[in-house]
Scaffold this motif. Structure first.
Motif, PDB file in Angstrom:
ATOM      1  N   VAL A 216       0.803  -1.284  -0.105  1.00 37.88           N
ATOM      2  CA  VAL A 216       0.063  -0.089  -0.091  1.00 37.88           C
ATOM      3  C   VAL A 216       0.883   1.178  -0.116  1.00 37.88           C
ATOM      4  N   LEU A 217       0.793   2.161  -0.835  1.00 32.82           N
ATOM      5  CA  LEU A 217       1.748   3.086  -1.341  1.00 32.82           C
ATOM      6  C   LEU A 217       1.106   4.502  -1.406  1.00 32.82           C
ATOM      7  N   ASN A 218       1.588   5.518  -0.769  1.00 33.62           N
ATOM      8  CA  ASN A 218       1.267   6.867  -0.800  1.00 33.62           C
ATOM      9  C   ASN A 218       0.854   7.490  -2.256  1.00 33.62           C
ATOM     10  N   GLN A 219      -0.335   7.708  -2.548  1.00 31.33           N
ATOM     11  CA  GLN A 219      -0.732   7.976  -3.879  1.00 31.33           C
ATOM     12  C   GLN A 219       0.272   8.845  -4.765  1.00 31.33           C
ATOM     13  N   GLU A 220       0.492   9.742  -4.124  1.00 34.60           N
ATOM     14  CA  GLU A 220       1.535  10.773  -4.721  1.00 34.60           C
ATOM     15  C   GLU A 220       2.950  10.401  -4.591  1.00 34.60           C
ATOM     16  N   THR A 221       3.354  10.245  -3.541  1.00 35.10           N
ATOM     17  CA  THR A 221       5.014  10.073  -3.482  1.00 35.10           C
ATOM     18  C   THR A 221       5.399   8.385  -3.786  1.00 35.10           C
ATOM     19  N   LYS A 222       4.426   7.706  -3.823  1.00 31.44           N
ATOM     20  CA  LYS A 222       4.677   6.075  -3.849  1.00 31.44           C
ATOM     21  C   LYS A 222       5.619   5.585  -2.767  1.00 31.44           C
ATOM     22  N   LYS A 223       5.592   6.309  -1.613  1.00 31.96           N
ATOM     23  CA  LYS A 223       6.232   5.754  -0.590  1.00 31.96           C
ATOM     24  C   LYS A 223       5.331   4.798   0.123  1.00 31.96           C
ATOM     25  N   GLN A 224       6.049   3.619   0.623  1.00 30.50           N
ATOM     26  CA  GLN A 224       5.158   2.737   1.007  1.00 30.50           C
ATOM     27  C   GLN A 224       4.719   3.101   2.683  1.00 30.50           C
ATOM     28  N   ILE A 225       3.471   2.702   2.732  1.00 22.29           N
ATOM     29  CA  ILE A 225       2.583   3.208   4.183  1.00 22.29           C
ATOM     30  C   ILE A 225       2.440   1.915   4.925  1.00 22.29           C
ATOM     31  N   CYS A 226       2.021   0.756   4.045  1.00 22.50           N
ATOM     32  CA  CYS A 226       2.119  -0.466   5.012  1.00 22.50           C
ATOM     33  C   CYS A 226       2.036  -1.708   4.049  1.00 22.50           C
ATOM     34  N   ASP A 227       2.395  -2.882   4.453  1.00 19.96           N
ATOM     35  CA  ASP A 227       2.072  -4.117   3.443  1.00 19.96           C
ATOM     36  C   ASP A 227       0.997  -4.908   4.371  1.00 19.96           C
ATOM     37  N   ILE A 228       0.270  -5.466   3.633  1.00 27.11           N
ATOM     38  CA  ILE A 228      -0.848  -6.463   4.307  1.00 27.11           C
ATOM     39  C   ILE A 228      -0.439  -7.840   3.762  1.00 27.11           C
ATOM     40  N   ALA A 229      -0.232  -8.786   4.884  1.00 22.67           N
ATOM     41  CA  ALA A 229       0.152 -10.381   4.396  1.00 22.67           C
ATOM     42  C   ALA A 229      -1.203 -11.019   4.049  1.00 22.67           C
ATOM     43  N   ILE A 230      -0.918 -11.864   3.258  1.00 23.61           N
ATOM     44  CA  ILE A 230      -2.435 -12.697   2.923  1.00 23.61           C
ATOM     45  C   ILE A 230      -1.763 -14.013   2.648  1.00 23.61           C
ATOM     46  N   SER A 231      -2.414 -15.064   3.304  1.00 18.38           N
ATOM     47  CA  SER A 231      -2.113 -16.275   3.054  1.00 18.38           C
ATOM     48  C   SER A 231      -2.786 -16.841   2.001  1.00 18.38           C
ATOM     49  N   PRO A 232      -2.196 -18.063   1.312  1.00 21.95           N
ATOM     50  CA  PRO A 232      -2.743 -18.572   0.292  1.00 21.95           C
ATOM     51  C   PRO A 232      -4.270 -18.873   0.157  1.00 21.95           C
ATOM     52  N   PHE A 233      -4.565 -19.448   1.681  1.00 26.49           N
ATOM     53  CA  PHE A 233      -6.035 -19.690   1.794  1.00 26.49           C
ATOM     54  C   PHE A 233      -6.829 -18.518   1.698  1.00 26.49           C
ATOM     55  N   VAL A 234      -6.461 -17.505   2.199  1.00 21.56           N
ATOM     56  CA  VAL A 234      -7.201 -16.159   2.186  1.00 21.56           C
ATOM     57  C   VAL A 234      -7.262 -15.846   0.800  1.00 21.56           C
ATOM     58  N   TYR A 235      -5.983 -15.808   0.239  1.00 24.08           N
ATOM     59  CA  TYR A 235      -5.966 -15.201  -1.251  1.00 24.08           C
ATOM     60  C   TYR A 235      -7.019 -15.937  -2.186  1.00 24.08           C
ATOM     61  N   ASN A 236      -7.260 -17.303  -1.820  1.00 23.16           N
ATOM     62  CA  ASN A 236      -8.115 -17.863  -2.961  1.00 23.16           C
ATOM     63  C   ASN A 236      -9.613 -17.484  -2.785  1.00 23.16           C
ATOM     64  N   TYR A 237      -9.865 -16.969  -1.621  1.00 25.65           N
ATOM     65  CA  TYR A 237     -11.172 -16.275  -1.612  1.00 25.65           C
ATOM     66  C   TYR A 237     -11.552 -15.156  -2.314  1.00 25.65           C
ATOM     67  N   SER A 277     -10.841 -12.857   4.315  1.00 20.41           N
ATOM     68  CA  SER A 277     -11.210 -11.968   3.032  1.00 20.41           C
ATOM     69  C   SER A 277     -12.260 -11.061   3.191  1.00 20.41           C
ATOM     70  N   ARG A 278     -13.077 -11.029   4.076  1.00 18.60           N
ATOM     71  CA  ARG A 278     -14.052 -10.184   4.346  1.00 18.60           C
ATOM     72  C   ARG A 278     -13.700  -8.611   4.956  1.00 18.60           C
ATOM     73  N   LEU A 279     -12.243  -8.737   5.202  1.00 17.25           N
ATOM     74  CA  LEU A 279     -11.769  -7.547   5.867  1.00 17.25           C
ATOM     75  C   LEU A 279     -11.196  -6.619   4.934  1.00 17.25           C
ATOM     76  N   LEU A 280     -10.958  -6.872   3.545  1.00 13.69           N
ATOM     77  CA  LEU A 280     -10.604  -6.004   2.683  1.00 13.69           C
ATOM     78  C   LEU A 280     -11.371  -5.631   1.376  1.00 13.69           C
ATOM     79  N   VAL A 281     -11.602  -4.559   1.151  1.00 16.72           N
ATOM     80  CA  VAL A 281     -12.338  -4.350   0.005  1.00 16.72           C
ATOM     81  C   VAL A 281     -11.275  -3.239  -0.829  1.00 16.72           C
ATOM     82  N   LEU A 282     -11.333  -3.474  -2.327  1.00 17.83           N
ATOM     83  CA  LEU A 282     -10.772  -2.746  -3.230  1.00 17.83           C
ATOM     84  C   LEU A 282     -11.491  -2.281  -4.220  1.00 17.83           C
TER      85      LEU A 282
END
Length: 286
Positions: A216-237, A277-282
């Motif tokens: 997750v990057l700052n939209q203007e500077t592209k500096k990283q704000i955070c990263d969200i770790a997602i397991s393969p199990f959650v990714y599949n959903y 998976s329900r805890l993230l929307v894009l």
């Protein structure tokens, strides 16, 4: 005697609404401006530090509660303390269903709420947050027009929960661009913002994918704000949703993002584990 009773009843009702509520003491980290968008308070302070008069002329009297967009915000400009608030005399200008009329949920109540996601309708809450806090309500600017704000629980109630004591309170939440992300960092919150995103895989040599990391990057500077770790199990959903993301920083795309989790401070930014998976929307920004 009837008039006296009416006066006392009105005073009691006002006391019941305001007594102990967070609205009086809330320090807002963002504001709604008349161009029909929410902004972090730094937008004001950055201009104020360059040109006091211009900041006051442009914003003061034109900024409102970022949720209901009705109650005017007052700027406190102390040498040591700078913040935005709704003064007590303006509290009744909040929409009747605005969460900022209420108290914020504490850590124990927050943990209880997130313990069983099947009872929370959390995904719809995150969608409501994204639509309300990050997007314009109107297709064109509302400057110079009569402000007509959507009202009611359907529009504003996505932060609200009922506690064991049958009291309505609002869930902790924060714009991902807020400067004080470390405040109460151990409490799960709803985070939201307009950011640039890309997704990478962690694949040990000779093995399958062990994890995915949503950057997750700052939209203007592209500096990283955070990263969200997602397991393969959650990714599949949420494979269909995540597969539209690029896999490197140079081609990161702009999205509205809203997620719930507990941040941790890492060496260069923040990190978070997505447990469901329900805890993230894009939503891609066109």
């Amino acid at each position: 005697r009837h008039l006296l009773c009416s006066v006392l009843l009105e005073a009691h009702n006002k006391f019941s609404v305001h007594n102990g509520e967070n609205t009086v003491k809330s320090k807002f980290e963002e504001f709604y401006y008349e161009d029909d968008k929410n902004y972090p308070v730094d937008v004001y302070w950055n201009l104020y530090d360059k040109n006091h008069a211009e900041a006051i002329r442009k914003y003061e009297g034109h900024i409102f509660c970022p949720l209901c967009r009705l109650a005017p915000l007052t700027v406190a400009k102390g040498n040591e303390r700078r913040y935005f608030k709704v003064v007590e005399s303006d509290m009744d200008k909040h929409d009747i269903d605005c969460s900022y009329r209420r108290k914020k949920v504490g850590k124990r109540e927050t943990e209880k709420f997130y313990k069983d996601l099947d009872t929370t309708d959390i995904r719809n809450r995150l969608v409501g947050c994204m639509n309300r806090m990050l997007k314009k309500l109107n297709s064109s600017s509302s400057v110079g027009k009569v402000r007509t704000i959507e009202k009611g629980k359907k529009a504003l109630g996505f932060f609200d929960i009922e506690t064991e004591g049958k009291e309505i309170k609002y869930l902790p939440h924060k714009n991902i661009y807020a400067k004080d992300l470390e405040t109460d960092i151990d409490i799960q919150k709803i985070y939201y913002g307009k950011c640039s995103l890309y997704l990478i895989q962690y694949v040990p040599e000779g093995e399958e994918v062990k994890a995915y990391y949503l950057k997750v990057l700052n939209q203007e500077t592209k500096k990283q704000i955070c990263d969200i770790a997602i397991s393969p199990f959650v990714y599949n959903y949420m494979k269909e949703q995540l597969d539209m993301l690029p896999d490197n920083k140079m081609t990161a795309k702009d999205f509205y993002i809203c997620f719930s989790g507990v941040l941790e401070k890492s060496r260069y930014s923040y990190k978070c584990k997505l447990r469901d998976s329900r805890l993230l929307v894009l939503e891609k920004i066109d």
